[in-house]
Motif scaffolding. Structure first.
Motif, PDB file in Angstrom:
ATOM      1  N   ARG A 228       0.831  -1.208   0.000  1.00  0.00           N
ATOM      2  CA  ARG A 228       0.000   0.000   0.000  1.00  0.00           C
ATOM      3  C   ARG A 228       0.866   1.259   0.000  1.00  0.00           C
ATOM      4  O   ARG A 228       0.583   2.224  -0.721  1.00  0.00           O
ATOM      5  CB  ARG A 228      -0.916  -0.021   1.212  1.00  0.00           C
ATOM      6  N   GLY A 229       1.949   1.245   0.788  1.00  0.00           N
ATOM      7  CA  GLY A 229       2.845   2.389   0.827  1.00  0.00           C
ATOM      8  C   GLY A 229       3.543   2.608  -0.499  1.00  0.00           C
ATOM      9  O   GLY A 229       3.687   3.747  -0.965  1.00  0.00           O
ATOM     10  N   PHE A 230       3.964   1.514  -1.136  1.00  0.00           N
ATOM     11  CA  PHE A 230       4.655   1.639  -2.430  1.00  0.00           C
ATOM     12  C   PHE A 230       3.712   2.195  -3.489  1.00  0.00           C
ATOM     13  O   PHE A 230       4.082   3.089  -4.265  1.00  0.00           O
ATOM     14  CB  PHE A 230       5.196   0.275  -2.868  1.00  0.00           C
ATOM     15  N   ALA A 231       2.495   1.687  -3.516  1.00  0.00           N
ATOM     16  CA  ALA A 231       1.522   2.163  -4.503  1.00  0.00           C
ATOM     17  C   ALA A 231       1.198   3.638  -4.299  1.00  0.00           C
ATOM     18  O   ALA A 231       1.123   4.422  -5.266  1.00  0.00           O
ATOM     19  CB  ALA A 231       0.256   1.323  -4.421  1.00  0.00           C
ATOM     20  N   SER A 232       1.020   4.058  -3.040  1.00  0.00           N
ATOM     21  CA  SER A 232       0.700   5.470  -2.789  1.00  0.00           C
ATOM     22  C   SER A 232       1.897   6.362  -3.102  1.00  0.00           C
ATOM     23  O   SER A 232       1.720   7.503  -3.564  1.00  0.00           O
ATOM     24  CB  SER A 232       0.250   5.662  -1.337  1.00  0.00           C
TER      25      SER A 232
ATOM     26  N   VAL B  38       4.128   6.744   9.828  1.00  0.00           N
ATOM     27  CA  VAL B  38       4.652   5.776  10.798  1.00  0.00           C
ATOM     28  C   VAL B  38       3.781   5.755  12.052  1.00  0.00           C
ATOM     29  O   VAL B  38       3.463   4.689  12.588  1.00  0.00           O
ATOM     30  CB  VAL B  38       6.118   6.109  11.153  1.00  0.00           C
ATOM     31  N   ILE B  39       3.386   6.927  12.522  1.00  0.00           N
ATOM     32  CA  ILE B  39       2.518   6.996  13.705  1.00  0.00           C
ATOM     33  C   ILE B  39       1.173   6.330  13.427  1.00  0.00           C
ATOM     34  O   ILE B  39       0.642   5.585  14.266  1.00  0.00           O
ATOM     35  CB  ILE B  39       2.317   8.466  14.127  1.00  0.00           C
ATOM     36  N   HIS B  40       0.629   6.588  12.242  1.00  0.00           N
ATOM     37  CA  HIS B  40      -0.682   6.025  11.883  1.00  0.00           C
ATOM     38  C   HIS B  40      -0.628   4.502  11.795  1.00  0.00           C
ATOM     39  O   HIS B  40      -1.545   3.810  12.281  1.00  0.00           O
ATOM     40  CB  HIS B  40      -1.141   6.607  10.556  1.00  0.00           C
ATOM     41  N   GLU B  41       0.444   3.952  11.194  1.00  0.00           N
ATOM     42  CA  GLU B  41       0.525   2.511  10.980  1.00  0.00           C
ATOM     43  C   GLU B  41       1.259   1.780  12.090  1.00  0.00           C
ATOM     44  O   GLU B  41       1.266   0.549  12.125  1.00  0.00           O
ATOM     45  CB  GLU B  41       1.204   2.231   9.636  1.00  0.00           C
ATOM     46  N   ARG B  42       1.931   2.527  12.976  1.00  0.00           N
ATOM     47  CA  ARG B  42       2.699   1.948  14.081  1.00  0.00           C
ATOM     48  C   ARG B  42       3.797   1.001  13.586  1.00  0.00           C
ATOM     49  O   ARG B  42       4.125   0.005  14.239  1.00  0.00           O
ATOM     50  CB  ARG B  42       1.772   1.224  15.062  1.00  0.00           C
ATOM     51  N   SER B  43       4.351   1.311  12.434  1.00  0.00           N
ATOM     52  CA  SER B  43       5.494   0.595  11.883  1.00  0.00           C
ATOM     53  C   SER B  43       6.090   1.462  10.787  1.00  0.00           C
ATOM     54  O   SER B  43       5.477   2.470  10.380  1.00  0.00           O
ATOM     55  CB  SER B  43       5.080  -0.766  11.307  1.00  0.00           C
TER      56      SER B  43
ATOM     57  N   TRP C 215       7.084   0.114   7.760  1.00  0.00           N
ATOM     58  CA  TRP C 215       7.012  -0.574   6.468  1.00  0.00           C
ATOM     59  C   TRP C 215       6.387   0.308   5.391  1.00  0.00           C
ATOM     60  O   TRP C 215       6.922   0.411   4.277  1.00  0.00           O
ATOM     61  CB  TRP C 215       6.204  -1.869   6.616  1.00  0.00           C
ATOM     62  N   GLY C 216       5.259   0.923   5.695  1.00  0.00           N
ATOM     63  CA  GLY C 216       4.602   1.761   4.703  1.00  0.00           C
ATOM     64  C   GLY C 216       5.429   2.966   4.320  1.00  0.00           C
ATOM     65  O   GLY C 216       5.509   3.331   3.143  1.00  0.00           O
ATOM     66  N   ALA C 217       6.076   3.601   5.306  1.00  0.00           N
ATOM     67  CA  ALA C 217       6.909   4.769   5.031  1.00  0.00           C
ATOM     68  C   ALA C 217       8.118   4.401   4.196  1.00  0.00           C
ATOM     69  O   ALA C 217       8.505   5.130   3.267  1.00  0.00           O
ATOM     70  CB  ALA C 217       7.348   5.416   6.347  1.00  0.00           C
ATOM     71  N   ALA C 218       8.765   3.261   4.510  1.00  0.00           N
ATOM     72  CA  ALA C 218       9.925   2.818   3.743  1.00  0.00           C
ATOM     73  C   ALA C 218       9.542   2.537   2.293  1.00  0.00           C
ATOM     74  O   ALA C 218      10.274   2.888   1.355  1.00  0.00           O
ATOM     75  CB  ALA C 218      10.539   1.583   4.384  1.00  0.00           C
ATOM     76  N   ALA C 219       8.387   1.906   2.085  1.00  0.00           N
ATOM     77  CA  ALA C 219       7.923   1.605   0.733  1.00  0.00           C
ATOM     78  C   ALA C 219       7.580   2.878  -0.024  1.00  0.00           C
ATOM     79  O   ALA C 219       7.932   3.036  -1.201  1.00  0.00           O
ATOM     80  CB  ALA C 219       6.713   0.679   0.796  1.00  0.00           C
TER      81      ALA C 219
ATOM     82  N   HIS D 243       8.719   5.919   0.450  1.00  0.00           N
ATOM     83  CA  HIS D 243       9.970   6.628   0.197  1.00  0.00           C
ATOM     84  C   HIS D 243      10.699   6.019  -0.999  1.00  0.00           C
ATOM     85  O   HIS D 243      11.201   6.730  -1.876  1.00  0.00           O
ATOM     86  CB  HIS D 243      10.826   6.550   1.464  1.00  0.00           C
ATOM     87  N   ALA D 244      10.781   4.678  -1.055  1.00  0.00           N
ATOM     88  CA  ALA D 244      11.463   3.996  -2.153  1.00  0.00           C
ATOM     89  C   ALA D 244      10.771   4.269  -3.483  1.00  0.00           C
ATOM     90  O   ALA D 244      11.421   4.561  -4.494  1.00  0.00           O
ATOM     91  CB  ALA D 244      11.524   2.497  -1.878  1.00  0.00           C
ATOM     92  N   ALA D 245       9.446   4.168  -3.494  1.00  0.00           N
ATOM     93  CA  ALA D 245       8.685   4.388  -4.726  1.00  0.00           C
ATOM     94  C   ALA D 245       8.851   5.822  -5.225  1.00  0.00           C
ATOM     95  O   ALA D 245       9.010   6.067  -6.424  1.00  0.00           O
ATOM     96  CB  ALA D 245       7.208   4.080  -4.486  1.00  0.00           C
ATOM     97  N   TRP D 246       8.816   6.774  -4.307  1.00  0.00           N
ATOM     98  CA  TRP D 246       8.974   8.192  -4.651  1.00  0.00           C
ATOM     99  C   TRP D 246      10.309   8.442  -5.337  1.00  0.00           C
ATOM    100  O   TRP D 246      10.372   9.032  -6.414  1.00  0.00           O
ATOM    101  CB  TRP D 246       8.851   9.005  -3.365  1.00  0.00           C
ATOM    102  N   ASN D 247      11.405   7.984  -4.740  1.00  0.00           N
ATOM    103  CA  ASN D 247      12.727   8.200  -5.317  1.00  0.00           C
ATOM    104  C   ASN D 247      12.895   7.471  -6.644  1.00  0.00           C
ATOM    105  O   ASN D 247      13.471   8.011  -7.598  1.00  0.00           O
ATOM    106  CB  ASN D 247      13.810   7.729  -4.347  1.00  0.00           C
ATOM    107  N   TRP D 248      12.417   6.237  -6.700  1.00  0.00           N
ATOM    108  CA  TRP D 248      12.606   5.401  -7.879  1.00  0.00           C
ATOM    109  C   TRP D 248      11.830   5.917  -9.084  1.00  0.00           C
ATOM    110  O   TRP D 248      12.319   5.876 -10.207  1.00  0.00           O
ATOM    111  CB  TRP D 248      12.172   3.976  -7.531  1.00  0.00           C
ATOM    112  N   MET D 249      10.643   6.445  -8.857  1.00  0.00           N
ATOM    113  CA  MET D 249       9.777   6.798  -9.976  1.00  0.00           C
ATOM    114  C   MET D 249      10.305   7.985 -10.774  1.00  0.00           C
ATOM    115  O   MET D 249      10.252   7.985 -12.001  1.00  0.00           O
ATOM    116  CB  MET D 249       8.361   7.085  -9.479  1.00  0.00           C
ATOM    117  N   PHE D 250      10.800   9.009 -10.117  1.00  0.00           N
ATOM    118  CA  PHE D 250      11.255  10.200 -10.834  1.00  0.00           C
ATOM    119  C   PHE D 250      12.329   9.851 -11.856  1.00  0.00           C
ATOM    120  O   PHE D 250      12.309  10.313 -12.995  1.00  0.00           O
ATOM    121  CB  PHE D 250      11.789  11.251  -9.858  1.00  0.00           C
TER     122      PHE D 250
END
Length: 267
Positions: free
Chosen positions: A60-64, A177-182, A184-188, A190-197
């Motif tokens: 979900r984090g990667f897709a968003s 991170v606060i919302h998901e309490r982990s 994983w979503g933030a790391a995904a 962040h990766a998608a954002w950098n990779w896509m450009f």
């Protein structure tokens, strides 16, 4: 010192992997050893929570992250900030660096999220409160991304836009991170954002431009477009639309966090 990362080769492939993979893998290892051996904690203390929702959060984090990065680029394109430099003609050989960069950005983003949103925000919050953790890690994250050597050549508006985009980038991920309490979503995300450009649109990520054949279209700033719109050499992260998109995302996350906090407890 060994010459693996220099100003001349850091924006060329495959030399950039020495930075994105080599340097960040070393940083990740040092932090993991610090957490295990010095702090005597496990990796759940920095957000690596392995439960039944970890994979779902990552996907979900990667897709968003892809959607929000694409939104910035296409809005800039829609208002005339970007033009097509060349039509994409991908060969099979072009897919290898795109796939390797995906792995590289997953490692790099995961390391940054572990350090800033997982470790630093958590430790500051333990001692000084949650909002000190959110603001504190975001300020330090922003300072880590300031290009000190080029400050004299950048205009005030470019510095302000890029700095605010980086700051709200961190605020947004902190709330995620606060919302998901982990993390994983933030790391995904962040990766998608950098990779896509870089790999989808041929645009710089945090000022790094590799010149690879992109997946979607090879964009460039339109000749008459303002730097505050296109981001110039900083890429989309230097566009005024990036902090705008991130602020919208931050407001949505803040609403979700508050709604969950105010929801009546389940029986």
């Amino acid at each position: 010192l060994m010459g693996w990362i220099t100003r001349e080769n850091v924006e060329t492939y495959p030399h950039v992997l020495n930075l994105i993979i080599g340097a960040f893998a070393a940083a990740a290892l040092l932090f993991v050893l610090w957490i295990w051996l010095f702090e005597r904690r496990d990796l759940r203390s920095v957000g690596f929570v392995l439960d039944g929702n970890a994979l779902r959060r990552y996907v979900r984090g990667f897709a968003s992250g892809l959607l929000m990065a694409a939104a910035v680029v296409y809005i800039v394109r829609l208002v005339g900030g970007y033009s097509v430099e060349a039509e994409t003609q991908l060969a099979l050989a072009d897919l290898a660096p795109i796939g390797i960069l995906l792995f590289a950005f997953i490692l790099q983003a995961g390391t940054e999220e572990m350090i800033f949103r997982g470790w630093m925000m958590g430790r500051l919050a333990e001692r000084y409160g949650l909002w000190v953790g959110v603001i504190g890690n975001s300020v330090l994250f922003t300072l880590m991304h300031v290009d000190i050597d080029n400050l004299s050549t950048l205009g005030i508006s470019s510095i302000a836009i890029f700095t605010s985009a980086t700051f709200f980038f961190s605020i947004f991920l902190s709330l995620l991170v606060i919302h998901e309490r982990s993390i994983w979503g933030a790391a995904a995300w962040h990766a998608a954002w950098n990779w896509m450009f870089i790999t989808w649109f041929g645009l710089p990520t945090t000022g790094i431009e590799l010149g690879l054949n992109p997946l979607a279209a090879d964009y460039m700033p339109a000749p008459d477009a303002a730097i505050w719109l296109t981001g110039g050499t900083d890429g989309p992260e230097g566009s005024v639309l990036t902090p705008a998109v991130l602020v919208v995302g931050t407001v949505i996350l803040a609403y979700l966090i508050r709604a969950r906090r105010d929801a009546p407890p389940q029986a």
